[in-house]
Design a protein around this motif. Structure first.
Motif, PDB file in Angstrom:
ATOM      1  N   GLU A   1       1.001  -1.470  -0.082  1.00  0.00           N
ATOM      2  CA  GLU A   1      -0.081   0.208  -0.016  1.00  0.00           C
ATOM      3  C   GLU A   1       0.937   1.444   0.020  1.00  0.00           C
ATOM      4  N   ALA A   2       1.969   1.408   0.870  1.00  0.00           N
ATOM      5  CA  ALA A   2       2.666   2.473   0.650  1.00  0.00           C
ATOM      6  C   ALA A   2       3.515   2.538  -0.802  1.00  0.00           C
ATOM      7  N   THR A   3       3.765   1.631  -1.495  1.00  0.00           N
ATOM      8  CA  THR A   3       4.262   1.818  -2.805  1.00  0.00           C
ATOM      9  C   THR A   3       3.115   2.323  -3.802  1.00  0.00           C
ATOM     10  N   ASP A   4       2.010   2.259  -3.540  1.00  0.00           N
ATOM     11  CA  ASP A   4       0.626   2.888  -4.153  1.00  0.00           C
ATOM     12  C   ASP A   4       0.509   4.069  -3.831  1.00  0.00           C
ATOM     13  N   ALA A   5       0.729   4.430  -2.418  1.00  0.00           N
ATOM     14  CA  ALA A   5       0.672   6.037  -2.189  1.00  0.00           C
ATOM     15  C   ALA A   5       1.940   6.511  -2.825  1.00  0.00           C
ATOM     16  N   ALA A   6       3.157   6.090  -2.936  1.00  0.00           N
ATOM     17  CA  ALA A   6       4.247   6.827  -3.475  1.00  0.00           C
ATOM     18  C   ALA A   6       4.080   7.084  -4.974  1.00  0.00           C
ATOM     19  N   ILE A   7       3.551   6.274  -5.642  1.00  0.00           N
ATOM     20  CA  ILE A   7       3.182   6.227  -6.900  1.00  0.00           C
ATOM     21  C   ILE A   7       2.346   7.398  -7.392  1.00  0.00           C
TER      22      ILE A   7
END
Length: 220
Positions: free
Chosen positions: A178-184
């Motif tokens: 989920e953190a990667t999705d937010a970073a994207i």
């Protein structure tokens, strides 16, 4: 004959990947590798000339499968350029999961080292062509502002963004990434704010003003 050739290439790639992930390094020589596979060296060299080329092929496949995935989505063509780039990164995240052990092992601690690795060109070169098309489309639709001196650098800036996202993903231990999705989302939104008509134009205009009036700003 063609199918057998494809099957052999996939077998070589699969067996190499298994060895690379299990041992943590390349086989000692192509000869030893082929002996374990029970194939002739010339059969290996019909497909690859080095182990680095196999890794390059894996990185190339990650890009091609990602692009294929978004292009097969019926609604993709109706997306804005920002949404198309978001779709690419979200789909890339899904593709990376299938090769996570390889990506984590092949991705060095420093993103700068990653950029220098020769096999990454197999991913980078088609990626740059892909985002160059997006940039051109964005200029035509008005989502991206045409800036003669900066426009050519947009794709390289987006490549740096892509490397950041992959690096972030390799270290992400959040549930379902989920953190990667937010970073994207944050990275893409920021890039379009900078490439669009934004505060960047005011900064550039102010910079030009200061340059042209530099004599007036000197202390007497």
């Amino acid at each position: 004959m063609a199918k057998k050739t494809v099957d052999l290439k996939e077998k070589i790639k699969h067996e190499y990947l298994d060895y690379y992930l299990t041992k943590g390094h390349d086989p000692k020589t192509v000869y030893h590798f082929c002996k374990e596979l029970k194939i002739k060296e010339e059969a290996y060299y019909e497909h690859y000339n080095s182990f680095a080329q196999i890794r390059a092929d894996i990185w190339r496949s990650l890009f091609l499968e990602t692009k294929k995935g978004i292009m097969e989505d019926d609604v993709y063509s109706s997306y804005s350029v920002r949404e198309k780039l978001l779709a690419f990164y979200y789909t890339l995240g899904e593709m990376l999961k299938s090769k996570r052990s390889f990506v984590v092992q092949d991705f060095p601690r420093s993103p700068k080292e990653f950029i220098k690795k020769s096999q990454i060109k197999a991913f980078k070169e088609p990626y740059l062509l892909f985002v160059q098309d997006l940039v051109q489309e964005g200029i035509e639709t008005g989502e991206i502002k045409s800036r003669s001196k900066l426009e050519a650098k947009y794709k390289e800036a987006l490549w740096a963004q892509c490397v950041f996202i992959i690096d972030f993903w390799t270290k992400d231990d959040s549930e379902q990434f989920e953190a990667t999705d937010a970073a994207i989302e944050k990275a893409v939104n920021l890039s379009f704010e900078l490439m669009g008509a934004s505060a960047l134009d005011s900064i550039l205009d102010f910079g030009k003003f200061l340059f042209h009036n530099r004599d007036k700003m000197r202390y007497q």
